[in-house]
Motif scaffolding. Sequence first.
Motif, short mmCIF file in Angstrom:
data_model
loop_
_atom_site.label_atom_id
_atom_site.label_comp_id
_atom_site.label_asym_id
_atom_site.label_seq_id
_atom_site.Cartn_x
_atom_site.Cartn_y
_atom_site.Cartn_z
N CYS A 24 -3.53 17.02 3.27
CA CYS A 24 -3.97 15.89 4.10
C CYS A 24 -2.91 14.80 4.20
O CYS A 24 -2.99 13.93 5.06
N SER A 77 0.10 12.12 1.94
CA SER A 77 0.21 11.30 0.74
C SER A 77 -0.93 10.28 0.69
O SER A 77 -1.38 9.80 1.73
N GLY A 78 -1.37 9.99 -0.51
CA GLY A 78 -2.42 8.99 -0.71
C GLY A 78 -3.83 9.55 -0.69
O GLY A 78 -4.78 8.82 -0.94
N TYR A 79 -3.99 10.83 -0.39
CA TYR A 79 -5.32 11.45 -0.39
C TYR A 79 -5.58 12.12 -1.73
O TYR A 79 -4.72 12.87 -2.21
N SER A 80 -6.75 11.86 -2.30
CA SER A 80 -7.16 12.46 -3.56
C SER A 80 -8.38 13.32 -3.34
O SER A 80 -9.28 12.96 -2.56
N THR A 112 -11.18 15.21 0.65
CA THR A 112 -10.28 14.22 0.06
C THR A 112 -10.55 12.85 0.67
O THR A 112 -11.21 12.74 1.71
N TYR A 113 -10.03 11.82 0.01
CA TYR A 113 -10.21 10.46 0.50
C TYR A 113 -8.95 9.65 0.22
O TYR A 113 -8.32 9.80 -0.82
N SER A 114 -8.61 8.78 1.17
CA SER A 114 -7.50 7.85 1.01
C SER A 114 -8.04 6.43 1.04
O SER A 114 -8.60 6.01 2.07
N SER A 129 -6.11 4.34 3.84
CA SER A 129 -6.50 4.50 5.24
C SER A 129 -8.01 4.37 5.45
O SER A 129 -8.46 4.17 6.57
N ASN A 148 -11.66 10.05 5.18
CA ASN A 148 -11.88 11.32 4.50
C ASN A 148 -11.05 12.37 5.22
O ASN A 148 -10.74 12.23 6.40
N CYS A 149 -10.74 13.46 4.52
CA CYS A 149 -10.02 14.58 5.12
C CYS A 149 -10.57 15.86 4.50
O CYS A 149 -10.86 15.90 3.31
N TYR A 169 -9.74 14.63 9.92
CA TYR A 169 -9.83 13.27 9.38
C TYR A 169 -11.02 12.54 9.97
O TYR A 169 -11.38 12.76 11.13
#
Length: 139
Positions: free
Chosen positions: A37, A39-42, A57-59, A62, A65-66, A111
């Motif tokens: 997804c 950088s920055g997505y966990s 995942t989530y940032s 931003s 969600n992804c 996203y």
Amino acid sequence: MLTLKRIGSAVAVLGLTAAGTIAATGSASAASYAGTCGSGYSVIDTMDVGDGTAYLTYSGASGKNCVVTVSDTQGTPMVLGANLRLHRTDTVWRSSEEDSGTFKYYAGPLYLSAAGKCIDWGGRAASNYTRIDYGVHCG
């Protein structure tokens, strides 16, 4: 008494070893996601979808969600799908809410900004069955 202490220590060491194995397994799952997804997505949730895994995942940066669905057999073409949308009660998915086709590695990324709302998300891998969790991850 000394023998009981040694047994207790051995049990404690086995418990720590098991806990380390469980923690390592969780890390391996996140590692197979491989940052698709961006950088920055966990990874905040995973779902077994047959011959692959769907990753939610989530940032925080931003606020999005992804979702991606990653194949268990990287490099081998298979039918994969990734789904993500704001929660609704219908079962019709718009083209912007899913990515489905024959892929070698993954489907997605999709996203979505969903602040203060619930989402529907999921995927499929080498199957005609798409697994979806409805009305989850609200917030």
